[in-house]
Design a protein around this motif. Structure first.
Motif, PDB file in Angstrom:
ATOM      1  N   SER A   1     -39.877 -26.370 -11.867  1.00  0.00           N
ATOM      2  CA  SER A   1     -41.378 -26.204 -12.585  1.00  0.00           C
ATOM      3  C   SER A   1     -41.230 -27.057 -13.835  1.00  0.00           C
ATOM      4  O   SER A   1     -42.345 -27.740 -14.159  1.00  0.00           O
ATOM      5  N   VAL A   2     -39.764 -27.208 -14.475  1.00  0.00           N
ATOM      6  CA  VAL A   2     -39.675 -27.896 -15.830  1.00  0.00           C
ATOM      7  C   VAL A   2     -39.998 -29.267 -15.332  1.00  0.00           C
ATOM      8  O   VAL A   2     -40.525 -30.070 -16.154  1.00  0.00           O
ATOM      9  N   LEU A   3     -39.462 -29.908 -13.958  1.00  0.00           N
ATOM     10  CA  LEU A   3     -39.626 -31.407 -13.785  1.00  0.00           C
ATOM     11  C   LEU A   3     -40.826 -31.695 -13.415  1.00  0.00           C
ATOM     12  O   LEU A   3     -41.246 -32.895 -13.593  1.00  0.00           O
ATOM     13  N   HIS A   4     -41.735 -30.674 -13.018  1.00  0.00           N
ATOM     14  CA  HIS A   4     -42.935 -31.225 -12.017  1.00  0.00           C
ATOM     15  C   HIS A   4     -44.050 -30.407 -12.516  1.00  0.00           C
ATOM     16  O   HIS A   4     -45.215 -31.084 -12.430  1.00  0.00           O
ATOM     17  N   ALA A   5     -43.998 -29.504 -12.916  1.00  0.00           N
ATOM     18  CA  ALA A   5     -45.317 -28.585 -13.472  1.00  0.00           C
ATOM     19  C   ALA A   5     -45.924 -28.907 -14.784  1.00  0.00           C
ATOM     20  O   ALA A   5     -47.186 -28.786 -14.838  1.00  0.00           O
ATOM     21  N   PHE A   6     -45.033 -29.453 -15.602  1.00  0.00           N
ATOM     22  CA  PHE A   6     -45.773 -29.575 -16.930  1.00  0.00           C
ATOM     23  C   PHE A   6     -45.952 -31.155 -17.268  1.00  0.00           C
ATOM     24  O   PHE A   6     -45.917 -31.631 -18.441  1.00  0.00           O
ATOM     25  N   LYS A   7     -45.908 -32.090 -16.155  1.00  0.00           N
ATOM     26  CA  LYS A   7     -46.085 -33.472 -16.545  1.00  0.00           C
ATOM     27  C   LYS A   7     -47.334 -33.972 -17.115  1.00  0.00           C
ATOM     28  O   LYS A   7     -47.233 -34.733 -17.963  1.00  0.00           O
ATOM     29  N   LYS A   8     -48.471 -33.422 -16.824  1.00  0.00           N
ATOM     30  CA  LYS A   8     -49.461 -33.686 -17.387  1.00  0.00           C
ATOM     31  C   LYS A   8     -50.183 -32.676 -18.171  1.00  0.00           C
ATOM     32  O   LYS A   8     -51.187 -32.641 -18.527  1.00  0.00           O
ATOM     33  N   LYS A   9     -49.573 -31.845 -18.689  1.00  0.00           N
ATOM     34  CA  LYS A   9     -49.840 -30.894 -19.537  1.00  0.00           C
ATOM     35  C   LYS A   9     -49.245 -31.021 -20.878  1.00  0.00           C
ATOM     36  O   LYS A   9     -48.366 -31.392 -21.213  1.00  0.00           O
ATOM     37  N   ASN A  10     -50.316 -30.795 -21.798  1.00  0.00           N
ATOM     38  CA  ASN A  10     -50.115 -30.975 -23.340  1.00  0.00           C
ATOM     39  C   ASN A  10     -49.527 -29.875 -24.171  1.00  0.00           C
ATOM     40  O   ASN A  10     -48.858 -29.600 -25.076  1.00  0.00           O
ATOM     41  N   HIS A  11     -50.091 -28.707 -23.413  1.00  0.00           N
ATOM     42  CA  HIS A  11     -49.650 -27.347 -24.175  1.00  0.00           C
ATOM     43  C   HIS A  11     -48.251 -26.946 -23.695  1.00  0.00           C
ATOM     44  O   HIS A  11     -47.681 -27.500 -22.874  1.00  0.00           O
ATOM     45  N   THR A  12     -47.990 -25.879 -24.248  1.00  0.00           N
ATOM     46  CA  THR A  12     -46.567 -25.154 -24.176  1.00  0.00           C
ATOM     47  C   THR A  12     -46.468 -24.874 -22.599  1.00  0.00           C
ATOM     48  O   THR A  12     -47.386 -23.700 -22.132  1.00  0.00           O
TER      49      THR A  12
ATOM     50  N   LYS B   1     -40.655 -26.594 -28.058  1.00  0.00           N
ATOM     51  CA  LYS B   1     -41.654 -26.047 -28.374  1.00  0.00           C
ATOM     52  C   LYS B   1     -42.648 -26.243 -27.373  1.00  0.00           C
ATOM     53  O   LYS B   1     -43.743 -25.493 -27.199  1.00  0.00           O
ATOM     54  N   THR B   2     -42.404 -26.907 -26.125  1.00  0.00           N
ATOM     55  CA  THR B   2     -43.248 -26.990 -25.086  1.00  0.00           C
ATOM     56  C   THR B   2     -42.628 -26.234 -23.946  1.00  0.00           C
ATOM     57  O   THR B   2     -43.422 -26.232 -22.962  1.00  0.00           O
ATOM     58  N   LEU B   3     -41.739 -25.534 -24.001  1.00  0.00           N
ATOM     59  CA  LEU B   3     -41.351 -24.728 -22.844  1.00  0.00           C
ATOM     60  C   LEU B   3     -41.017 -23.455 -23.148  1.00  0.00           C
ATOM     61  O   LEU B   3     -40.253 -22.935 -24.044  1.00  0.00           O
ATOM     62  N   LYS B   4     -41.464 -22.441 -22.416  1.00  0.00           N
ATOM     63  CA  LYS B   4     -41.324 -21.031 -22.836  1.00  0.00           C
ATOM     64  C   LYS B   4     -40.813 -20.311 -21.440  1.00  0.00           C
ATOM     65  O   LYS B   4     -41.578 -20.363 -20.416  1.00  0.00           O
ATOM     66  N   LEU B   5     -39.792 -19.567 -21.519  1.00  0.00           N
ATOM     67  CA  LEU B   5     -39.324 -18.783 -20.381  1.00  0.00           C
ATOM     68  C   LEU B   5     -39.496 -17.223 -20.592  1.00  0.00           C
ATOM     69  O   LEU B   5     -38.967 -16.946 -21.608  1.00  0.00           O
ATOM     70  N   VAL B   6     -40.282 -16.801 -19.736  1.00  0.00           N
ATOM     71  CA  VAL B   6     -40.436 -15.107 -19.921  1.00  0.00           C
ATOM     72  C   VAL B   6     -39.404 -14.463 -18.849  1.00  0.00           C
ATOM     73  O   VAL B   6     -39.738 -14.828 -17.562  1.00  0.00           O
ATOM     74  N   LEU B   7     -38.685 -13.557 -19.078  1.00  0.00           N
ATOM     75  CA  LEU B   7     -38.110 -13.096 -17.920  1.00  0.00           C
ATOM     76  C   LEU B   7     -38.508 -11.524 -17.807  1.00  0.00           C
ATOM     77  O   LEU B   7     -38.567 -10.878 -18.956  1.00  0.00           O
ATOM     78  N   ASP B   8     -38.901 -11.027 -16.688  1.00  0.00           N
ATOM     79  CA  ASP B   8     -39.350  -9.636 -16.695  1.00  0.00           C
ATOM     80  C   ASP B   8     -38.390  -9.029 -15.586  1.00  0.00           C
ATOM     81  O   ASP B   8     -38.666  -9.343 -14.351  1.00  0.00           O
ATOM     82  N   TYR B   9     -37.692  -8.097 -15.985  1.00  0.00           N
ATOM     83  CA  TYR B   9     -36.728  -7.255 -14.806  1.00  0.00           C
ATOM     84  C   TYR B   9     -36.416  -6.271 -15.396  1.00  0.00           C
ATOM     85  O   TYR B   9     -36.189  -5.766 -16.778  1.00  0.00           O
ATOM     86  N   ASP B  10     -35.964  -5.253 -14.490  1.00  0.00           N
ATOM     87  CA  ASP B  10     -35.410  -4.116 -14.849  1.00  0.00           C
ATOM     88  C   ASP B  10     -33.887  -4.141 -14.963  1.00  0.00           C
ATOM     89  O   ASP B  10     -33.288  -4.723 -14.002  1.00  0.00           O
ATOM     90  N   GLU B  11     -33.150  -3.814 -16.145  1.00  0.00           N
ATOM     91  CA  GLU B  11     -31.735  -4.229 -16.312  1.00  0.00           C
ATOM     92  C   GLU B  11     -30.840  -3.429 -15.044  1.00  0.00           C
ATOM     93  O   GLU B  11     -29.956  -4.177 -14.548  1.00  0.00           O
ATOM     94  N   GLY B  12     -31.563  -2.283 -14.736  1.00  0.00           N
ATOM     95  CA  GLY B  12     -30.750  -1.728 -13.547  1.00  0.00           C
ATOM     96  C   GLY B  12     -30.522  -2.540 -12.310  1.00  0.00           C
ATOM     97  O   GLY B  12     -29.545  -2.200 -11.523  1.00  0.00           O
ATOM     98  N   LEU B  13     -31.608  -3.485 -11.960  1.00  0.00           N
ATOM     99  CA  LEU B  13     -31.699  -3.997 -10.749  1.00  0.00           C
ATOM    100  C   LEU B  13     -30.451  -5.075 -10.540  1.00  0.00           C
ATOM    101  O   LEU B  13     -29.899  -5.654  -9.648  1.00  0.00           O
TER     102      LEU B  13
END
Lengths: 328, 493
Positions: free
Chosen positions: B389-400, B359-371
């Motif tokens: 990002s997973v290890l350092h970016a959200f240490k002090k964040k409470n939201h997803t 619930k705390t991590l969301k990965l968004v992938l944005d690319y053209d399949e052809g690439l």
């Protein structure tokens, strides 16, 4: 340094060449080496050889005559040499054997030896030009000089300048001027013709070839004829000696002189009035004409038998005119 | 032998000097001989007339003997002497306008006349014409005397002439001697000047050469070439020297270039070594992460089978994703991998993370399949960035926490961006991270993933400073952008 050295080398090279040229020129152009300047140069050969026989006197008359003859020989195709007739009679005698083409002779005395030799030369067909004195007459003997009658007339014309009505003239002939002496009668006729009655008396004298003989003759003459008014000399040297004698005798003004020849001293005395005038012949012209006559005989076979070279008279007026002209 | 060579020049100058000297001395000798000849010729003529006079005097006695005693020997002697004299006198007698020459001519004619007269006397003697030959004899004596006198006159005249000439002769001789002396002196100086000039033609270029050599030894190769006119040998030396200068200059330049190239090669090698070091570190990192990947992979597979047997589906799915991740890490050993592989690996990794942080991590992938099939990218760049990002970016964040991976192609650059909305990175750290490492840099153990990716980008694209960039805002998140220049070959040895 390099540039200087190059210039130095060039300079020395030029100096060397220049010096060498000068050296060669000195050697080549030296009269000692120039064959053209050597007497024996065959290119200077002439066609005729004439011999002059004259008294061996160093008078200006003879010197001028020689100069005239030499100039004529240079101008014409002939060579001349001069021999003494008084001191070396043998040369005159041997003239006919000397291979000459003609002779010009100044006979100062009509001695038999000279006359016979002249006859012999004439007989051998060698042309003879007699200067001032026509000693012999022959087909190949010619005369050149002054006319004695004219000379007498000229003397008379000068004598007329003397401010005396009846003058006693003493005529002193000279062996130095044999032509006048041998034609003494013609001279005297000419003189008398001109003077007429104004000639009171005429006495004569004669000097030898001795250059100072005139002094003695003047003394003798004045001793014998103390009333002499005018003394006439027939030679330039005699004139000078006679002038001095008159001055020494303190007779200037009392006795006047008619001289012979043209000389600075004579001119000066004419200007001062010591000398009344002077008879002037042209010896240069005589010498020149003699060679010209001989050349004519050699080339065309004849010439005028009698050539008058003319005379001039030199008077005080003429001398003054020339003197004043030169001063201006 | 060439015309301008030292030998020829030496020979030429020596010859010129010798010729000048010989010429000068020869000229002097010639002058002296010439002067001697002049003197001799002058006296020769005098001598001739003296001989003639002697011959004439010798006639007198046999003539007298013949006339007095009919002596045939005297007659013979007489005739002989007459003939001798005739032979001696010249037939050509030019008329020359000179007193002495005319006198000489007269003498010849007089001698002719004298000999003719003697001949007459002999004839008359034979004809016993006493009176005639007596008179003729007297005449002949006169003629003889005159001839003698004439010859004496000629001698006297000649003597006077020669005396006059002698002074001129002496003057000329003196002048010529002085000039000759000067000529020799000038010739000597000229010869010396020539030799000096030749010497200078050799020494000056040598001096210039030594000066040039000095400059070259100081390393100054920009000095202009030497050109001078001298002898061939020196000109050749100068030419060789100029050539040598050019060659040395060329070789030195070549050595410099070679050194620069070696330096470049060394730099390249160092970079490669660093690359290798990074790769090894990456491997180590992987190995550290995997411990023993094969053992773990087999163990995980066993775990998957166990979970299936026990019907624990979530455990089985987790274990399967974990196994895929291990397999990807083990399998991809190349520097560059297809973009699809890298995206697939990232998806596997995210599946694992999704189980850990549902619930705390969301990965968004944005690319053209052809690439994904069109381009490649460096191996293991997406997972370390996302992991960072997973290890350092959200240490002090409470939201997803949201991590957005975006791949676009901005021709000719393939832009890969990993953006999170975490706490951000301090400016100092960003600066440190974006600093390309020197060869001596030691990697720290704590920032292996992100730092590894950044440094690899720098090494793969050393000419492009924008290969990697970090945009961060404190409290708002961080975006790491990788720009892969598709037209540029990555720097891989």
């Amino acid at each position: 340094m390099g540039k200087y050295l190059k210039f130095l080398t060039l300079f020395l090279g030029l100096v060397f060449i220049g010096f060498f040229i000068v050296s060669v020129r000195l050697l080549i152009l030296n009269p000692l080496l120039l064959s053209a300047d050597q007497p024996g140069d065959p290119s200077r050969a002439k066609s005729f050889h004439y011999a002059f026989f004259m008294p061996s006197s160093d008078y200006s008359f003879f010197n001028s005559l020689k100069a005239g003859a030499l100039d004529a020989s240079d101008a014409m195709d002939c060579a001349v040499n001069f021999n003494s007739i008084n001191e070396d009679m043998l040369s005159f005698e041997m003239a006919s054997f000397s291979g000459i083409d003609g002779i010009a002779v100044f006979v100062y005395d009509n001695s038999p030896a000279v006359l016979s030799e002249l006859e012999e030369i004439s007989r051998l067909g060698i042309p003879i030009v007699q200067i001032e004195n026509e000693a012999i007459i022959g087909s190949n003997a010619f005369f050149i000089g002054t006319n004695s009658f004219d000379s007498g007339k000229s003397i008379g014309r000068i004598a007329l300048f003397a401010e005396k009505n009846a003058v006693h003239i003493a005529l002193i002939y000279s062996e130095k001027n044999p032509g006048l002496m041998s034609d003494a009668n013609l001279v005297e006729i000419g003189l008398k013709t001109t003077m007429g009655d104004r000639l009171r008396e005429l006495s004569t004298g004669r000097t030898s070839l001795n250059p100072i003989d005139a002094e003695r003759v003047v003394y003798d003459l004045l001793l014998r004829n103390p009333d002499t008014d005018i003394i006439v000399l027939s030679d330039m040297n005699d004139t000078l000696v006679a002038i001095q004698a008159i001055i020494d005798l303190n007779l200037v003004g009392q006795i006047q002189i008619i001289g012979f020849g043209e000389d600075e001293t004579i001119r000066e005395y004419i200007r001062k009035g010591v000398v009344l005038g002077s008879i002037v012949r042209n010896p240069y012209r005589i010498g020149y004409s003699a060679v010209m006559a001989l050349k004519e005989i050699s080339t065309i076979g004849y010439t005028s038998a009698y050539i008058d070279t003319g005379i001039n008279i030199l008077t005080r007026a003429e001398v003054e005119r020339v003197h004043n002209g030169s001063l201006r | 032998m060439r015309r301008n060579s030292l030998w020829v020049k030496l020979l030429l100058y020596q010859s010129i000097s010798m010729i000048i000297m010989v010429f000068s001395i020869g000229f002097i000798l010639l002058n002296s001989l010439n002067l001697q000849n002049i003197a001799y010729e002058r006296f020769q003529e005098e001598h001739y007339f003296q001989e003639l006079q002697t011959d004439l005097s010798e006639i007198q006695k046999p003539l007298q003997d013949y006339l007095t005693g009919w002596s045939s020997s005297s007659l013979a002697r007489l005739l002989f002497l007459m003939e001798t004299i005739r032979e001696k006198i010249p037939e050509e007698r030019p008329i020359l306008p000179d007193e002495t020459e005319l006198m000489k001519r007269e003498v010849y004619f007089l001698i002719d006349a004298y000999l003719a007269r003697v001949n007459n006397i002999i004839e008359q003697k034979r004809g016993r014409k006493v009176l005639e030959y007596t008179a003729n004899y007297e005449e002949s004596i006169k003629l003889y005397s005159h001839i003698s006198a004439r010859i004496n006159s000629i001698s006297l005249s000649g003597f006077r002439f020669q005396l006059k000439e002698y002074r001129g002769f002496l003057d000329l001789f003196r002048k010529i001697q002085y000039q000759n002396l000067l000529l020799v002196v000038i010739a000597t100086f000229f010869a010396y000047a020539l030799l000096l000039q030749m010497g200078q033609n050799i020494t000056t270029p040598m001096f210039d050469l030594s000066q040039m050599a000095g400059k070259l030894s100081d390393g100054n190769f920009d000095v202009p070439d030497l050109h001078f006119r001298s002898i061939n040998e020196v000109e050749q030396v100068a030419s060789a020297f100029n050539q040598m200068k050019k060659s040395i200059h060329h070789y030195i330049n070549e050595l410099k270039k070679q050194k620069e190239m070696e330096q470049q090669i060394m730099t390249e090698r160092v970079r490669n070594l660093k690359m290798e070091q990074l790769l090894k570190r990456m491997e180590l990192y992987t190995m550290q992460a995997q411990m023993n990947p094969h053992f773990l992979f087999n163990t995980i597979n066993t775990g998957v089978q166990l979970a299936i047997v026990e019907e624990a589906d979530k455990t089985a799915e987790f274990m399967e994703n974990l196994a895929k991740l291990f397999r990807y890490n083990i399998r991809e050993k190349k520097f560059f991998v297809p973009l699809r592989h890298e995206v697939e690996g990232l998806k596997t990794y995210y599946n694992i993370l999704k189980i850990r942080f549902p619930k705390t991590l969301k990965l968004v992938l944005d690319y053209d399949e052809g690439l994904l099939d069109r381009f490649s990218c460096p191996n293991m760049i997406l997972q370390p960035l996302v992991e960072n990002s997973v290890l350092h970016a959200f240490k002090k964040k409470n939201h997803t926490g949201t991590i957005m991976v975006r791949i676009v192609y901005e021709e000719p650059v393939l832009v890969i961006s990993v953006k999170d909305d975490g706490v951000g990175i301090s400016e100092n750290l960003v600066k440190d991270l974006l600093t390309p490492h020197s060869r001596d840099y030691q990697l720290g153990p704590k920032v292996m993933g992100l730092e590894n990716v950044i440094q690899r980008c720098y090494f793969l694209y050393p000419e492009h400073d924008d290969a990697i960039d970090i945009k961060t805002t404190q409290g708002e998140g961080t975006e790491i952008i990788i720009r892969l220049h598709t037209e540029v070959e990555p720097c891989i040895e």
